[in-house]
Design a protein around this motif. Structure first.
Motif, PDB file in Angstrom:
ATOM      1  N   GLY A 154      26.429 -68.790  -7.236  1.00 23.64           N
ATOM      2  CA  GLY A 154      27.427 -67.831  -6.780  1.00 23.64           C
ATOM      3  C   GLY A 154      27.828 -68.060  -5.348  1.00 23.64           C
ATOM      4  N   THR A 155      28.325 -66.998  -4.740  1.00 22.45           N
ATOM      5  CA  THR A 155      28.769 -67.066  -3.356  1.00 22.45           C
ATOM      6  C   THR A 155      27.781 -66.316  -2.480  1.00 22.45           C
ATOM      7  OG1 THR A 155      30.042 -65.019  -3.495  1.00 22.45           O
ATOM      8  CG2 THR A 155      31.175 -67.061  -4.129  1.00 22.45           C
ATOM      9  N   GLU A 156      27.933 -66.453  -1.185  1.00 23.77           N
ATOM     10  CA  GLU A 156      27.050 -65.727  -0.272  1.00 23.77           C
ATOM     11  C   GLU A 156      27.253 -64.222  -0.396  1.00 23.77           C
ATOM     12  OE1 GLU A 156      26.995 -67.185   3.739  1.00 23.77           O
ATOM     13  OE2 GLU A 156      26.945 -69.260   3.055  1.00 23.77           O
ATOM     14  N   LEU A 157      28.470 -63.802  -0.741  1.00 25.29           N
ATOM     15  CA  LEU A 157      28.746 -62.367  -0.889  1.00 25.29           C
ATOM     16  C   LEU A 157      28.188 -61.803  -2.192  1.00 25.29           C
ATOM     17  CD1 LEU A 157      32.423 -62.242   0.425  1.00 25.29           C
ATOM     18  CD2 LEU A 157      30.330 -61.567   1.631  1.00 25.29           C
ATOM     19  N   GLU A 158      28.164 -62.627  -3.252  1.00 24.64           N
ATOM     20  CA  GLU A 158      27.665 -62.184  -4.552  1.00 24.64           C
ATOM     21  C   GLU A 158      26.739 -63.239  -5.153  1.00 24.64           C
ATOM     22  OE1 GLU A 158      30.399 -60.345  -7.299  1.00 24.64           O
ATOM     23  OE2 GLU A 158      31.901 -60.256  -5.699  1.00 24.64           O
ATOM     24  N   PRO A 159      25.565 -63.430  -4.548  1.00 31.23           N
ATOM     25  CA  PRO A 159      24.664 -64.469  -5.058  1.00 31.23           C
ATOM     26  C   PRO A 159      23.950 -64.037  -6.342  1.00 31.23           C
ATOM     27  CG  PRO A 159      23.647 -63.325  -3.231  1.00 31.23           C
ATOM     28  CD  PRO A 159      25.047 -62.778  -3.362  1.00 31.23           C
ATOM     29  N   ILE A 160      23.584 -65.031  -7.124  1.00 30.08           N
ATOM     30  CA  ILE A 160      22.768 -64.824  -8.315  1.00 30.08           C
ATOM     31  C   ILE A 160      21.462 -65.557  -8.039  1.00 30.08           C
ATOM     32  CG2 ILE A 160      22.537 -65.316 -10.782  1.00 30.08           C
ATOM     33  CD1 ILE A 160      25.660 -65.315 -10.825  1.00 30.08           C
ATOM     34  N   TYR A 161      20.358 -64.821  -8.110  1.00 28.87           N
ATOM     35  CA  TYR A 161      19.053 -65.400  -7.828  1.00 28.87           C
ATOM     36  C   TYR A 161      18.287 -65.593  -9.131  1.00 28.87           C
ATOM     37  CZ  TYR A 161      20.117 -63.948  -3.074  1.00 28.87           C
ATOM     38  OH  TYR A 161      20.712 -63.774  -1.853  1.00 28.87           O
ATOM     39  N   LEU A 162      17.916 -66.825  -9.406  1.00 26.81           N
ATOM     40  CA  LEU A 162      17.202 -67.170 -10.629  1.00 26.81           C
ATOM     41  C   LEU A 162      15.835 -67.763 -10.312  1.00 26.81           C
ATOM     42  CD1 LEU A 162      20.135 -69.046 -12.412  1.00 26.81           C
ATOM     43  CD2 LEU A 162      19.509 -66.635 -12.681  1.00 26.81           C
ATOM     44  N   GLU A 163      14.904 -67.609 -11.229  1.00 28.07           N
ATOM     45  CA  GLU A 163      13.655 -68.361 -11.236  1.00 28.07           C
ATOM     46  C   GLU A 163      13.733 -69.297 -12.415  1.00 28.07           C
ATOM     47  OE1 GLU A 163       9.941 -65.817  -9.436  1.00 28.07           O
ATOM     48  OE2 GLU A 163      10.311 -65.714 -11.578  1.00 28.07           O
ATOM     49  N   VAL A 164      13.529 -70.572 -12.157  1.00 30.86           N
ATOM     50  CA  VAL A 164      13.618 -71.587 -13.195  1.00 30.86           C
ATOM     51  C   VAL A 164      12.236 -72.217 -13.347  1.00 30.86           C
ATOM     52  CG1 VAL A 164      14.720 -73.745 -13.886  1.00 30.86           C
ATOM     53  CG2 VAL A 164      16.043 -72.005 -12.664  1.00 30.86           C
TER      54      VAL A 164
ATOM     55  N   TRP B  22      10.878 -83.782 -16.390  1.00 33.12           N
ATOM     56  CA  TRP B  22      10.801 -82.352 -16.154  1.00 33.12           C
ATOM     57  C   TRP B  22      11.877 -81.675 -16.984  1.00 33.12           C
ATOM     58  CZ3 TRP B  22       6.789 -80.194 -14.037  1.00 33.12           C
ATOM     59  CH2 TRP B  22       6.009 -80.907 -13.141  1.00 33.12           C
ATOM     60  N   LYS B  23      11.478 -80.616 -17.708  1.00 35.14           N
ATOM     61  CA  LYS B  23      12.422 -79.901 -18.563  1.00 35.14           C
ATOM     62  C   LYS B  23      12.312 -78.401 -18.294  1.00 35.14           C
ATOM     63  CE  LYS B  23      13.216 -83.478 -21.598  1.00 35.14           C
ATOM     64  NZ  LYS B  23      13.795 -83.702 -22.863  1.00 35.14           N
ATOM     65  N   ILE B  24      13.433 -77.727 -18.345  1.00 37.65           N
ATOM     66  CA  ILE B  24      13.497 -76.276 -18.147  1.00 37.65           C
ATOM     67  C   ILE B  24      13.061 -75.594 -19.437  1.00 37.65           C
ATOM     68  CG2 ILE B  24      15.061 -74.331 -17.765  1.00 37.65           C
ATOM     69  CD1 ILE B  24      16.795 -76.336 -16.102  1.00 37.65           C
ATOM     70  N   TYR B  25      12.130 -74.641 -19.322  1.00 39.10           N
ATOM     71  CA  TYR B  25      11.715 -73.898 -20.510  1.00 39.10           C
ATOM     72  C   TYR B  25      11.891 -72.386 -20.367  1.00 39.10           C
ATOM     73  CZ  TYR B  25       7.239 -72.676 -18.271  1.00 39.10           C
ATOM     74  OH  TYR B  25       6.268 -72.189 -17.432  1.00 39.10           O
ATOM     75  N   ARG B  26      12.254 -71.934 -19.168  1.00 39.83           N
ATOM     76  CA  ARG B  26      12.420 -70.495 -18.974  1.00 39.83           C
ATOM     77  C   ARG B  26      13.283 -70.260 -17.741  1.00 39.83           C
ATOM     78  NH1 ARG B  26       7.465 -66.493 -17.300  1.00 39.83           N
ATOM     79  NH2 ARG B  26       8.628 -64.547 -17.370  1.00 39.83           N
ATOM     80  N   VAL B  27      14.187 -69.267 -17.830  1.00 41.39           N
ATOM     81  CA  VAL B  27      15.016 -68.884 -16.688  1.00 41.39           C
ATOM     82  C   VAL B  27      15.042 -67.362 -16.631  1.00 41.39           C
ATOM     83  CG1 VAL B  27      17.298 -69.009 -15.621  1.00 41.39           C
ATOM     84  CG2 VAL B  27      16.456 -70.946 -16.959  1.00 41.39           C
ATOM     85  N   ARG B  28      14.780 -66.831 -15.444  1.00 37.47           N
ATOM     86  CA  ARG B  28      14.802 -65.378 -15.218  1.00 37.47           C
ATOM     87  C   ARG B  28      15.819 -65.034 -14.147  1.00 37.47           C
ATOM     88  NH1 ARG B  28      10.359 -63.430 -12.686  1.00 37.47           N
ATOM     89  NH2 ARG B  28      10.941 -61.351 -13.358  1.00 37.47           N
ATOM     90  N   ASP B  29      16.507 -63.921 -14.322  1.00 37.01           N
ATOM     91  CA  ASP B  29      17.420 -63.386 -13.305  1.00 37.01           C
ATOM     92  C   ASP B  29      16.588 -62.457 -12.419  1.00 37.01           C
ATOM     93  OD1 ASP B  29      19.269 -62.009 -11.774  1.00 37.01           O
ATOM     94  OD2 ASP B  29      20.600 -61.546 -13.442  1.00 37.01           O
TER      95      ASP B  29
END
Length: 170
Positions: free
Chosen positions: A113-123, A132-139
């Protein structure tokens, strides 16, 4: 002695390269995924190739199963970005944080996203097929996670799908 030191240095540098962390893989996945997400000319083959390279087999199978359900409500937005729409201007703003060890794999913070409306994820990543493969994503910004690993939610969605669209039982 110098020859021994040189050989040891070469072996150690080779070990370091073989055990690199998942930072670059996660970054490359998100750059590719965001491009595919907004590119009108991307093909299903391109999407499948990115999924195969960067996403754990179990997660791909779960997402395919969930998407096969009629009017499923388990994943209400893009699983990897937690959005239904986004702007291509986000691509250069992608931020991938430092790797943290997690249960034999790794966890990274990702900002979209942008600095004004960021989206923070844990991958969350783990080694599979030598990559390396992604197996889970959290907001984490909204304290939410799509329940893709919830057997109860999947069974409920399957039952709903079967009742609502009986001609397509899985």
């Amino acid at each position: 002695m110098k020859a021994f030191s040189l050989i040891a240095l070469i072996l150690l540098s080779g070990c370091t390269a073989a055990h690199r962390d998942s930072t670059q893989d996660v970054k490359q996945f998100y750059l590719s995924w965001m491009k595919i997400y907004t590119d009108d000319v991307s093909t299903p083959d391109e999407t499948e190739a990115v999924m195969h390279r960067y996403v754990a087999r179990q997660l791909v199978e779960r997402l395919d199963l969930i998407n096969s359900f009629y009017e499923q409500e388990i994943v209400g937005s893009d699983y990897f970005m937690y959005v239904q729409d986004y702007a291509p201007t986000w691509i250069p703003l992608l931020r991938v944080g430092q790797v943290q060890p997690f249960l034999g794999g790794e966890k990274l913070n990702v900002q979209l996203g942008t600095e004004l409306e960021p989206i923070y994820l844990e991958v969350y990543t783990r080694r599979e097929d030598g990559n390396w493969k992604i197996y889970r994503v959290r907001d984490v910004g909204n304290h939410y996670e799509h329940p893709v690993y919830s057997a109860g939610e999947i069974e409920h969605a399957r039952e709903w799908s079967d009742r609502s669209n009986p001609g397509t039982k899985k």
